[in-house]
Design an enzyme around this catalytic site. Structure first.
Site, PDB file in Angstrom:
ATOM      1  CG  ASN A  55      50.214  28.568  52.444  1.00 39.19           C
ATOM      2  OD1 ASN A  55      50.851  28.486  53.419  1.00 39.19           O
ATOM      3  ND2 ASN A  55      49.713  29.884  52.138  1.00 39.19           N
ATOM      4  CE  LYS A 111      46.322  30.419  54.037  1.00 39.40           C
ATOM      5  NZ  LYS A 111      45.471  31.606  53.664  1.00 39.40           N
ATOM      6  CG  HIS A 158      50.410  34.140  51.189  1.00 44.84           C
ATOM      7  ND1 HIS A 158      49.423  34.943  51.738  1.00 44.84           N
ATOM      8  CD2 HIS A 158      50.068  33.006  50.764  1.00 44.84           C
ATOM      9  CE1 HIS A 158      48.394  34.208  51.476  1.00 44.84           C
ATOM     10  NE2 HIS A 158      48.617  33.105  50.846  1.00 44.84           N
ATOM     11  CD  GLU A 172      47.081  34.617  54.593  1.00 44.56           C
ATOM     12  OE1 GLU A 172      47.729  33.747  54.936  1.00 44.56           O
ATOM     13  OE2 GLU A 172      45.975  34.194  54.423  1.00 44.56           O
ATOM     14  CD  GLU A 221      47.381  32.890  46.614  1.00 45.45           C
ATOM     15  OE1 GLU A 221      47.223  31.504  46.926  1.00 45.45           O
ATOM     16  OE2 GLU A 221      48.129  33.212  47.421  1.00 45.45           O
ATOM     17  N   GLY A 240      40.929  32.508  51.454  1.00 46.43           N
ATOM     18  CA  GLY A 240      40.353  32.404  52.832  1.00 46.43           C
ATOM     19  C   GLY A 240      38.806  32.866  52.994  1.00 46.43           C
ATOM     20  CB  SER A 299      37.976  30.526  48.046  1.00 50.89           C
ATOM     21  OG  SER A 299      38.191  31.284  49.148  1.00 50.89           O
TER      22      SER A 299
HETATM   23  C1  PEP Z   1      46.369  31.018  50.305  1.00 50.38           C
HETATM   24  O1  PEP Z   1      46.766  31.206  51.284  1.00 50.38           O
HETATM   25  O2  PEP Z   1      47.295  31.102  49.299  1.00 50.38           O
HETATM   26  C2  PEP Z   1      45.195  30.647  49.601  1.00 50.38           C
HETATM   27  C3  PEP Z   1      44.771  30.447  48.433  1.00 50.38           C
HETATM   28  O3  PEP Z   1      44.118  30.293  50.843  1.00 50.38           O
HETATM   29  P1  PEP Z   1      42.649  29.703  50.553  1.00 50.38           P
HETATM   30  O4  PEP Z   1      42.837  28.634  49.458  1.00 50.38           O
HETATM   31  O5  PEP Z   1      42.168  29.281  51.983  1.00 50.38           O
HETATM   32  O6  PEP Z   1      41.889  30.745  50.177  1.00 50.38           O
END
Ligand code: PEP
Length: 259
Positions: free
Chosen positions: A9, A11, A95, A97, A167, A173, A213
């Site tokens: 992803n 973003k 998601h 975010e 998630e 992040g 992460s």
């Molecule tokens: C995500 O945005 O779906 C995500 C898992 O981000 P990160 O791997 O940076 O934690």
């Protein structure tokens, strides 16, 4: 047997020049990924360019969100048929975010998910608790609510075509991933709910990814959990070698341990 799936992803990262370079780096480093399915979700502006670069390779294209209508007066939005036309096979929905920053509700997410399915693409429904919710013992309540609402009105055959991504918001992040045991515990719970909403057999076929992460260094341990069917990768997917490292680990586990 659920084949591992790794989705990057990107973003809101990547000018066209940067997106082309990243896609080419992943393509060149992953000539024949075996035992694993791979997809990347670039920003909308880079979808066409990345689609060209990945054409003829096993690396598939996805989008980070979509509108639920096919067309209409929705300034700034992108519809499922537009994504399908560009070759998108996957669309992330829900998601965290977007839930937080844009205020996407469970009801809206459900509409998007159904629109993705109706347009022949695979929705990746993201669910996860905040750190406060985990502290208060509300992890299962939160993900259950998001799952039930996200899949509301779907028949068992449609649930079978959906992917889930667990998630935890506190892991996205932050550099702090869920432990393999934490991921497995929640993902087993989600699979139990899928069983109830469809059937035991279907629930066994639905892939549940872990996201938060993930990087090459922790991918082995997370992906070794039988409940973890792959990874949704944010930050680490912006570096071709880092992303390839995760894909290789998923491929090794997919072809060895879990077969
Ligand atoms: C995500 O945005 O779906 C995500 C898992 O981000 P990160 O791997 O940076 O934690």
């Amino acid at each position: 047997m659920r084949a591992p799936l790794v989705i990057g992803n990107w973003k809101m990262h990547g000018t066209l020049v940067e997106a082309r370079a990243l896609a080419a780096g992943i393509r060149d480093g992953l000539k024949r990924p075996r035992g694993v399915q791979v997809a990347v979700c670039p920003p909308f502006t880079a979808l066409a360019a990345v689609s060209e670069i990945l054409a003829g390779t096993p690396i598939q294209l996805g989008a980070q969100t979509c509108h639920h209508d096919a067309a209409g007066a929705h300034t700034g939005e992108i519809s499922p048929p537009m994504l399908a036309e560009l070759g998108c096979r996957w669309v992330l929905v829900g998601h965290s975010e977007r839930r937080k920053e844009i205020g996407e509700s469970d009801e809206l997410i459900n509409r998007k998910l159904r629109a993705v399915l109706a347009n022949g693409m695979t929705p990746v429904l993201c669910v996860g608790e905040t750190s406060d919710e985990r502290r208060q013992g509300l992890t299962f309540t939160t993900v259950e609510g998001q799952l039930r609402a996200g899949l509301a009105g779907l028949g068992a055959d449609e649930i079978a075509k959906t992917i889930l991504a667990y998630e935890p918001v506190w892991a996205i992040g932050t550099g702090v991933n869920a432990t393999p045991a934490q991921a497995a515990e929640v993902q087993a719970y989600l699979r139990g709910l899928l069983s109830e909403l469809s059937s035991k057999e279907i629930a066994q076929t639905v892939r549940i990814l872990y996201g938060g992460s993930v990087k090459a260094e922790n991918a082995d341990a997370l992906l070794a959990e039988p409940e973890v069917d792959g990874a949704l990768v944010g930050g680490a997917s912006l570096n071709a070698q880092g992303f390839i490292g995760i894909v290789r680990k998923a491929a090794r586990i997919g072809t060895a341990t879990k077969e």
